[in-house]
Design a protein around this motif. Sequence first.
Motif, PDB file in Angstrom:
ATOM      1  N   PRO A  75     -18.602  62.919 -46.734  1.00 48.89           N
ATOM      2  CA  PRO A  75     -19.554  64.025 -46.532  1.00 48.89           C
ATOM      3  C   PRO A  75     -18.942  65.170 -45.723  1.00 48.89           C
ATOM      4  CG  PRO A  75     -20.052  62.222 -45.038  1.00 48.89           C
ATOM      5  CD  PRO A  75     -18.896  61.763 -45.871  1.00 48.89           C
ATOM      6  N   ILE A  80     -19.140  69.178 -49.838  1.00 49.25           N
ATOM      7  CA  ILE A  80     -20.518  69.658 -50.055  1.00 49.25           C
ATOM      8  C   ILE A  80     -20.491  70.991 -50.816  1.00 49.25           C
ATOM      9  CG2 ILE A  80     -22.617  70.492 -48.894  1.00 49.25           C
ATOM     10  CD1 ILE A  80     -22.353  67.449 -48.708  1.00 49.25           C
ATOM     11  N   PHE A  99     -22.247  58.915 -50.707  1.00 45.90           N
ATOM     12  CA  PHE A  99     -21.369  59.415 -49.646  1.00 45.90           C
ATOM     13  C   PHE A  99     -20.881  58.237 -48.803  1.00 45.90           C
ATOM     14  CE2 PHE A  99     -23.902  63.009 -50.925  1.00 45.90           C
ATOM     15  CZ  PHE A  99     -22.958  64.036 -50.989  1.00 45.90           C
ATOM     16  N   LEU A 103     -24.656  61.553 -43.720  1.00 52.23           N
ATOM     17  CA  LEU A 103     -24.901  62.957 -44.101  1.00 52.23           C
ATOM     18  C   LEU A 103     -25.696  63.652 -43.013  1.00 52.23           C
ATOM     19  CD1 LEU A 103     -26.031  62.627 -47.824  1.00 52.23           C
ATOM     20  CD2 LEU A 103     -24.274  64.210 -47.048  1.00 52.23           C
ATOM     21  N   GLN A 107     -26.731  69.258 -44.603  1.00 50.64           N
ATOM     22  CA  GLN A 107     -26.024  68.998 -45.859  1.00 50.64           C
ATOM     23  C   GLN A 107     -27.009  68.557 -46.949  1.00 50.64           C
ATOM     24  OE1 GLN A 107     -23.164  66.135 -44.275  1.00 50.64           O
ATOM     25  NE2 GLN A 107     -21.512  67.641 -44.407  1.00 50.64           N
ATOM     26  N   ILE A 108     -27.987  67.759 -46.559  1.00 52.57           N
ATOM     27  CA  ILE A 108     -29.001  67.309 -47.538  1.00 52.57           C
ATOM     28  C   ILE A 108     -29.789  68.511 -48.051  1.00 52.57           C
ATOM     29  CG2 ILE A 108     -31.089  65.891 -47.850  1.00 52.57           C
ATOM     30  CD1 ILE A 108     -29.882  63.997 -45.677  1.00 52.57           C
ATOM     31  N   GLU A 125     -26.092  56.845 -48.900  1.00 51.77           N
ATOM     32  CA  GLU A 125     -24.942  56.643 -48.019  1.00 51.77           C
ATOM     33  C   GLU A 125     -24.460  55.204 -48.190  1.00 51.77           C
ATOM     34  OE1 GLU A 125     -26.525  59.604 -44.432  1.00 51.77           O
ATOM     35  OE2 GLU A 125     -26.785  57.437 -44.260  1.00 51.77           O
TER      36      GLU A 125
END
Length: 568
Positions: A75, A80, A99, A103, A107-108, A125
Amino acid sequence: MVLVTSVRDYINRMLHDISGMKVLILDSETVSNVSIVYSQSELLQKEVFLVEMIDSISVSKESMSHLKAVYFVRPTSDNIQKLRYQLANPRFGEHHLFFSNLLKDTQIHILADSDEHEAVQQVQEFYADFVAGDPYHFTLNMPSNHLYMLPAVVDPSGLQRYSDRVVDGIAALFLALKRRPVIRYQRTSDTAKRIAQETAKLMYQHESGLFDFRRTESSPLLLVIDRRDDPVTPLLNQWTYQAMVHELIGLQDNKVDLRAIASLPKDQQEVVLSSEQDAFFKSNMYENFGDIGMNIKRMVDDFQQVAKSNQNIQTVEDMARFVDNYPEYKKMQGNVSKHVTLVTEMSKLVEARKLMLVSQTEQDLACNGGQGAAYEAVTDLLNNESVSDIDRLRLVMLYALRYEKENPVQLMQLFNKLASRSPKYKPGLVQFLLKQAGVEKRTGDLFGNRDLMNIARNMARGLKGVENVYTQHQPLLFQTMESITRGRLRDVDYPFVGDHFQQGRPQEVVIFMVGGTTYEESRSVALQNATNSGIRFILGGTAVLNSKRFLLDLEEAQRIARSGSHMV
């Protein structure tokens, strides 16, 4: 089996639930994490028909809507951004995002905003942010491994990135194990202290909920130590199979590059040495060179028996049996050829570089006293035309580490002789090693001459004699594991972080070595675990070293320290 199994389980889960034809998209780090535990044929069985790198996917514009994309990447902000671009112009039928570590919320949000075409099916994740080369040994394969030797002021941002990557790797390991450790570090190392404190902050403050596994048994121990406490082990020639292959030829992610051997056919120019996939290697990886030769001869004899029976085909039944057994026969043939090639090549190098002669002096320097005799032995080898430059340098370094405070005139004579015999090495490299890892900097009893118990043990060994002069050295790590097993690891040398202390003896210990581990040390861990002491040890580090890599890191650190450069 713990590390390899946990990474394999993550990949199984990733690929099993997504039916149909898939493309697996990796980055420059996760490609190692996957390839070391999962073979190409196993990926095909999971309907993975294409493995691509995220960089090349970003460049290509070809539509492949018949494939489902399974991403497994770190990540990082770079990844990204690449995903953001790829989701804005989706090329695949579905996008499944996995990932290898935690995260960030931001980033999400970036990923969610980029998914205008609703191509993303899931985001998860899966904590496999480390390379599990062996059941109890992992590495982070960090390219800028020399940074741990530099003071923070030289390159603060470089050291911060270095620390962040190590903390990420350690965090992923403990999330995969579903444990939260008590943390200790080597007092004399600023880098080890920094990494230990930042790991504790992540596990006990920033992500305390995620690491709260509510286990009742005793917490595992994470011990962060520094390579410079034992600079001897990565400088020694090795005489057990796995360590020797890495020292003389090179072993990267369980693969050996043999392209330098001109006579080999193309399919043998890169071979895999994995205890998971090769039964002969699994049972011989820690054996010494002499025993390997005999065991390979036995394997060749067995193969010749099989080959002879295959030549004796007289009936239709014989033919059918031959066809059924042919894949196994070819596999056996490939395995025999691989091990014979490796041992033959190493034997040539041992002879050409006079390594048995060199190694005997190395082992004496590492394990036995006697400064006068050592000086004469090293001087003779420096004058020997057959001894290579790298072997001369290692001998002088081992002598300097051992006799740093004795007879400075003779030490200076060796420095001068090395400079005249092997001028390719920058002046002052041995002195730089002493500055980094000399007696003033070290915590442990490296040569067994500080601690009364170690002095007594060495005397007993001297009286009893040793089984094999080439493998008498034991890494400092062996003493550290012994101290932990007996509950004698001194708090003053290895303080705890925060107010989280060990209640009783830990059942699980992860030792992380900043600056890198060696295969001699991973062998020590495997042998220690085989004693069933009630403690399971796992060893990890920033890289897996041989003497060549250790010296390259040292030279790079010296170059930066000299120039005072802020560029790394």
